[in-house]
Design a protein around this motif. Structure first.
Motif, PDB file in Angstrom:
ATOM      1  N   HIS A   1       0.822  -1.203   0.000  1.00  0.00           N
ATOM      2  CA  HIS A   1       0.000   0.000   0.000  1.00  0.00           C
ATOM      3  C   HIS A   1       0.861   1.260   0.000  1.00  0.00           C
ATOM      4  O   HIS A   1       0.484   2.288  -0.575  1.00  0.00           O
ATOM      5  CB  HIS A   1      -0.912  -0.006   1.233  1.00  0.00           C
ATOM      6  CG  HIS A   1      -1.978   1.043   1.202  1.00  0.00           C
ATOM      7  ND1 HIS A   1      -3.103   0.944   0.425  1.00  0.00           N
ATOM      8  CD2 HIS A   1      -2.081   2.227   1.846  1.00  0.00           C
ATOM      9  CE1 HIS A   1      -3.864   2.012   0.591  1.00  0.00           C
ATOM     10  NE2 HIS A   1      -3.264   2.808   1.454  1.00  0.00           N
ATOM     11  N   HIS A   2       2.041   1.166   0.633  1.00  0.00           N
ATOM     12  CA  HIS A   2       2.942   2.315   0.712  1.00  0.00           C
ATOM     13  C   HIS A   2       4.207   2.053  -0.102  1.00  0.00           C
ATOM     14  O   HIS A   2       5.319   2.417   0.310  1.00  0.00           O
ATOM     15  CB  HIS A   2       3.294   2.598   2.171  1.00  0.00           C
ATOM     16  CG  HIS A   2       2.108   2.908   3.034  1.00  0.00           C
ATOM     17  ND1 HIS A   2       1.292   3.987   2.802  1.00  0.00           N
ATOM     18  CD2 HIS A   2       1.590   2.262   4.107  1.00  0.00           C
ATOM     19  CE1 HIS A   2       0.327   4.003   3.714  1.00  0.00           C
ATOM     20  NE2 HIS A   2       0.483   2.971   4.504  1.00  0.00           N
TER      21      HIS A   2
ATOM     22  N   MET B   1       6.639   4.891  -0.840  1.00  0.00           N
ATOM     23  CA  MET B   1       7.394   5.336   0.330  1.00  0.00           C
ATOM     24  C   MET B   1       8.589   4.435   0.605  1.00  0.00           C
ATOM     25  O   MET B   1       9.707   4.901   0.872  1.00  0.00           O
ATOM     26  CB  MET B   1       6.481   5.364   1.559  1.00  0.00           C
ATOM     27  CG  MET B   1       7.192   5.743   2.851  1.00  0.00           C
ATOM     28  SD  MET B   1       6.148   5.490   4.310  1.00  0.00           S
ATOM     29  CE  MET B   1       4.786   6.609   3.961  1.00  0.00           C
TER      30      MET B   1
ATOM     31  N   ASP C   1      10.834  10.856   8.052  1.00  0.00           N
ATOM     32  CA  ASP C   1      10.059  11.458   9.137  1.00  0.00           C
ATOM     33  C   ASP C   1      10.322  10.683  10.416  1.00  0.00           C
ATOM     34  O   ASP C   1      10.014   9.490  10.487  1.00  0.00           O
ATOM     35  CB  ASP C   1       8.562  11.408   8.789  1.00  0.00           C
ATOM     36  CG  ASP C   1       7.681  12.103   9.822  1.00  0.00           C
ATOM     37  OD1 ASP C   1       8.195  12.475  10.900  1.00  0.00           O
ATOM     38  OD2 ASP C   1       6.477  12.260   9.557  1.00  0.00           O
TER      39      ASP C   1
ATOM     40  N   LEU D   1       7.486   8.476  11.679  1.00  0.00           N
ATOM     41  CA  LEU D   1       6.886   7.641  10.638  1.00  0.00           C
ATOM     42  C   LEU D   1       6.043   6.512  11.232  1.00  0.00           C
ATOM     43  O   LEU D   1       4.913   6.271  10.784  1.00  0.00           O
ATOM     44  CB  LEU D   1       7.985   7.047   9.753  1.00  0.00           C
ATOM     45  CG  LEU D   1       7.507   6.140   8.615  1.00  0.00           C
ATOM     46  CD1 LEU D   1       6.778   6.958   7.564  1.00  0.00           C
ATOM     47  CD2 LEU D   1       8.680   5.389   8.001  1.00  0.00           C
TER      48      LEU D   1
ATOM     49  N   LYS E   1       2.703   7.720  12.578  1.00  0.00           N
ATOM     50  CA  LYS E   1       1.765   8.149  11.542  1.00  0.00           C
ATOM     51  C   LYS E   1       1.235   6.963  10.740  1.00  0.00           C
ATOM     52  O   LYS E   1       0.059   6.941  10.361  1.00  0.00           O
ATOM     53  CB  LYS E   1       2.431   9.178  10.639  1.00  0.00           C
ATOM     54  CG  LYS E   1       2.725  10.491  11.366  1.00  0.00           C
ATOM     55  CD  LYS E   1       3.449  11.489  10.479  1.00  0.00           C
ATOM     56  CE  LYS E   1       3.739  12.789  11.233  1.00  0.00           C
ATOM     57  NZ  LYS E   1       4.485  13.765  10.393  1.00  0.00           N
ATOM     58  N   LEU E   2       2.096   5.969  10.499  1.00  0.00           N
ATOM     59  CA  LEU E   2       1.614   4.762   9.829  1.00  0.00           C
ATOM     60  C   LEU E   2       0.575   4.059  10.684  1.00  0.00           C
ATOM     61  O   LEU E   2      -0.463   3.605  10.185  1.00  0.00           O
ATOM     62  CB  LEU E   2       2.787   3.814   9.558  1.00  0.00           C
ATOM     63  CG  LEU E   2       3.700   4.135   8.377  1.00  0.00           C
ATOM     64  CD1 LEU E   2       4.907   3.210   8.382  1.00  0.00           C
ATOM     65  CD2 LEU E   2       2.942   4.008   7.063  1.00  0.00           C
TER      66      LEU E   2
ATOM     67  N   LEU F   1      -2.431   7.750   8.931  1.00  0.00           N
ATOM     68  CA  LEU F   1      -2.396   9.090   8.339  1.00  0.00           C
ATOM     69  C   LEU F   1      -1.913   9.073   6.896  1.00  0.00           C
ATOM     70  O   LEU F   1      -2.140  10.029   6.157  1.00  0.00           O
ATOM     71  CB  LEU F   1      -1.502  10.003   9.178  1.00  0.00           C
ATOM     72  CG  LEU F   1      -1.946  10.237  10.626  1.00  0.00           C
ATOM     73  CD1 LEU F   1      -1.020  11.238  11.311  1.00  0.00           C
ATOM     74  CD2 LEU F   1      -3.390  10.729  10.679  1.00  0.00           C
ATOM     75  N   TYR F   2      -1.238   7.980   6.497  1.00  0.00           N
ATOM     76  CA  TYR F   2      -0.786   7.872   5.114  1.00  0.00           C
ATOM     77  C   TYR F   2      -1.765   7.068   4.255  1.00  0.00           C
ATOM     78  O   TYR F   2      -1.532   6.881   3.067  1.00  0.00           O
ATOM     79  CB  TYR F   2       0.590   7.198   5.042  1.00  0.00           C
ATOM     80  CG  TYR F   2       1.713   8.032   5.598  1.00  0.00           C
ATOM     81  CD1 TYR F   2       2.179   9.155   4.926  1.00  0.00           C
ATOM     82  CD2 TYR F   2       2.323   7.688   6.794  1.00  0.00           C
ATOM     83  CE1 TYR F   2       3.218   9.913   5.418  1.00  0.00           C
ATOM     84  CE2 TYR F   2       3.373   8.436   7.306  1.00  0.00           C
ATOM     85  CZ  TYR F   2       3.814   9.551   6.616  1.00  0.00           C
ATOM     86  OH  TYR F   2       4.857  10.295   7.118  1.00  0.00           O
ATOM     87  N   ASN F   3      -2.850   6.573   4.858  1.00  0.00           N
ATOM     88  CA  ASN F   3      -3.786   5.727   4.124  1.00  0.00           C
ATOM     89  C   ASN F   3      -4.733   6.562   3.272  1.00  0.00           C
ATOM     90  O   ASN F   3      -5.255   7.575   3.735  1.00  0.00           O
ATOM     91  CB  ASN F   3      -4.613   4.869   5.088  1.00  0.00           C
ATOM     92  CG  ASN F   3      -3.761   3.891   5.878  1.00  0.00           C
ATOM     93  OD1 ASN F   3      -2.575   3.749   5.611  1.00  0.00           O
ATOM     94  ND2 ASN F   3      -4.358   3.239   6.851  1.00  0.00           N
ATOM     95  N   ASP F   4      -4.981   6.099   2.057  1.00  0.00           N
ATOM     96  CA  ASP F   4      -5.955   6.786   1.217  1.00  0.00           C
ATOM     97  C   ASP F   4      -7.329   6.112   1.269  1.00  0.00           C
ATOM     98  O   ASP F   4      -8.266   6.543   0.618  1.00  0.00           O
ATOM     99  CB  ASP F   4      -5.482   6.871  -0.240  1.00  0.00           C
ATOM    100  CG  ASP F   4      -5.086   5.511  -0.800  1.00  0.00           C
ATOM    101  OD1 ASP F   4      -5.542   4.491  -0.260  1.00  0.00           O
ATOM    102  OD2 ASP F   4      -4.313   5.477  -1.780  1.00  0.00           O
TER     103      ASP F   4
ATOM    104  N   TYR G   1       4.756   2.183  15.818  1.00  0.00           N
ATOM    105  CA  TYR G   1       3.748   1.758  14.845  1.00  0.00           C
ATOM    106  C   TYR G   1       2.735   0.823  15.502  1.00  0.00           C
ATOM    107  O   TYR G   1       1.516   0.984  15.343  1.00  0.00           O
ATOM    108  CB  TYR G   1       4.431   1.069  13.666  1.00  0.00           C
ATOM    109  CG  TYR G   1       3.482   0.403  12.705  1.00  0.00           C
ATOM    110  CD1 TYR G   1       2.450   1.110  12.100  1.00  0.00           C
ATOM    111  CD2 TYR G   1       3.622  -0.947  12.369  1.00  0.00           C
ATOM    112  CE1 TYR G   1       1.580   0.499  11.205  1.00  0.00           C
ATOM    113  CE2 TYR G   1       2.761  -1.562  11.485  1.00  0.00           C
ATOM    114  CZ  TYR G   1       1.740  -0.835  10.905  1.00  0.00           C
ATOM    115  OH  TYR G   1       0.873  -1.440  10.034  1.00  0.00           O
TER     116      TYR G   1
END
Length: 336
Positions: free
Chosen positions: A16-17, A20, A59, A62, A65-66, A70-73, A142
Motif C-alpha cells: 500500500h505504501h 514510500m 520522518d 513515521l 503516523k503509519l 495518516l498515510y492511508n488513502d 507503529y
C-alpha cells in the motif's frame, strides 16, 4: 540482521505504501518483489530495519503516523491481512485482546502482546522477543499507534488512554506522540505499556461480526500451530544464548538449558539453516552495540558481561563490527 530467522507477513503495509518504501528496500536487505507479493514472509529483522531507515530519511514520527493511518488513502484499511480483519470482528475488547495475544504470531513470529488487570486499569504490553533486534523504536510506535487507533475505532471513541510508556529512549521531539495518544507519554521505561480504564475491557465492539470471526479462526489456528513450532525454539535459543554469554557458552550448555540433547539441538539448528557459532556471534554483536549505546555500564563491565576476559579483545571485536572502538562509538552516540 537476525539469524534467528523470525519472519513477518508484510501484508498490505509495504504494498500500500510502495512509493514510500521502495527507495530503501535494498538498504534493508529486501528485494522489490515484496511489493508485489503481500502474502510473502520476510525476515522480521529486515522489516524492522526498513522502518528505521525510512524514518531516518523521511520522518522521525513515521511509525506513529503509519499506525494512525495518516498515510492511508482508504479509511479503516487494515494492514494486517486476515489477522487484522478478525481482530475487528471480535465481540468485545476482551475477546479482541485474547485473540490478538493468541494469534499475533501468525502475523509476526517474534512479536508478543500481553494484557493484565491492575486495580482499576487495563495494562497492555508489546515487545519483540528477538534479542538481536535492538533498534526497534519505529516498530514499537507503529504497533502502539495502530492498537490505539483500532481500540478507539471499535469502541466508537468511548474511552481514552491513561498513559503510554515506551522502552526506547526519548526522541528529540515528542509533540507527535502527545498528539497521537492524547495522554502522558514516557520513554526509557521497562516495557512498551499502554494503560486504559478497566471499564473498556468488556465494551462490545461496534465492528463485531460473529460469523466472520468464526470463519477466519480455523485457518488462523492452523497457521498458528505451524508458526509456533519454529518460533518457540528460536525465541528460547536466543534468550538462552544471551543468558550464558558472560559465563562461557557451549552447544552442550545451551542444549541442556533447552532440555534437549546436543544431537537433537544440532539437528534442529540444521533444519532452521542456522550455524551455532554464527548465531552466538550475532547475538553478542547486537547486545554489545546496544549496551555501549544505551547502558550506563562502563566498557570493562560490558566486556565481562559479553564473555570477554580482556577489554582489548572486546575492543578489537567491536571495531571489526562497527569500524569504531567502543569508546568512540559511545561518544558518537552521545553527540546524537
Amino acid at each position: 540482521m537476525s539469524r534467528l530467522k523470525h519472519t513477518i507477513y508484510a501484508e498490505v503495509l509495504l504494498q500500500h505504501h510502495a512509493a514510500m518504501f521502495r527507495p530503501f528496500l535494498e538498504r534493508a536487505g529486501l528485494g522489490l518483489d515484496v511489493l508485489d507479493h503481500p502474502e510473502q514472509q520476510i525476515p522480521l529483522s529486515n522489516y524492522v530495519h526498513l522502518l528505521e531507515i525510512a524514518a531516518e530519511e523521511l520522518d522521525p514520527a513515521l511509525g506513529l503516523k503509519l499506525g494512525q493511518g495518516l498515510y492511508n488513502d482508504k479509511p479503516n484499511v487494515t494492514m494486517l491481512g486476515g489477522f487484522g480483519y478478525a481482530v475487528r470482528a471480535a465481540a468485545d475488547v476482551r475477546a479482541l485482546l485474547e485473540f490478538a495475544v493468541r494469534y499475533l504470531v501468525v502475523h509476526a513470529q517474534a512479536n508478543e502482546l500481553s494484557w493484565q488487570v491492575a486495580g482499576d486499569q487495563l495494562e497492555i504490553r508489546y515487545r519483540i522477543s528477538d534479542p538481536s533486534i535492538t533498534l526497534r523504536q519505529q516498530d514499537a510506535e507503529y504497533a502502539f499507534a495502530a492498537l490505539y487507533t483500532r481500540l478507539r475505532e471499535v469502541t466508537a471513541n468511548k474511552f481514552a488512554a491513561l498513559r503510554v510508556d515506551f522502552a526506547h529512549e526519548r526522541p528529540a521531539d515528542t509533540s507527535e506522540h502527545e498528539k497521537a495518544f492524547g495522554c502522558p507519554v514516557r520513554f526509557d521505561q521497562p516495557d512498551n505499556l499502554m494503560v486504559w480504564p478497566l471499564a473498556m475491557l468488556d465494551e462490545p465492539l461496534v465492528t463485531a461480526d460473529p460469523r466472520l470471526f468464526q470463519a477466519l479462526q480455523p485457518g488462523l489456528e492452523e497457521a498458528r500451530r505451524q508458526r509456533l513450532a519454529d518460533t518457540d525454539l528460536t525465541a528460547r535459543l536466543g534468550l538462552a544464548i544471551e543468558a550464558c554469554l558472560g559465563s562461557g557458552i557451549s552447544l552442550d550448555e545451551i542444549a541442556s538449558q533447552l532440555c534437549m540433547s546436543k544431537r537433537t539441538l544440532q539437528r534442529r539448528l540444521q533444519d532452521l539453516g542456522l550455524e551455532f557459532n554464527d548465531l552466538v556471534e550475532e547475538i553478542r554483536q547486537a547486545l554489545a552495540i546496544d549496551l555501549v549505546r544505551r547502558s550506563s555500564l562502563n566498557l570493562t563491565e560490558i566486556a565481562t558481561r559479553l564473555g570477554y576476559n580482556e577489554s582489548s579483545s572486546f575492543t578489537r571485536a567491536f571495531r571489526r563490527w562497527t569500524g569504531l572502538s567502543p569508546r568512540e562509538f559511545r561518544q558518537q552516540a552521545e553527540r546524537g
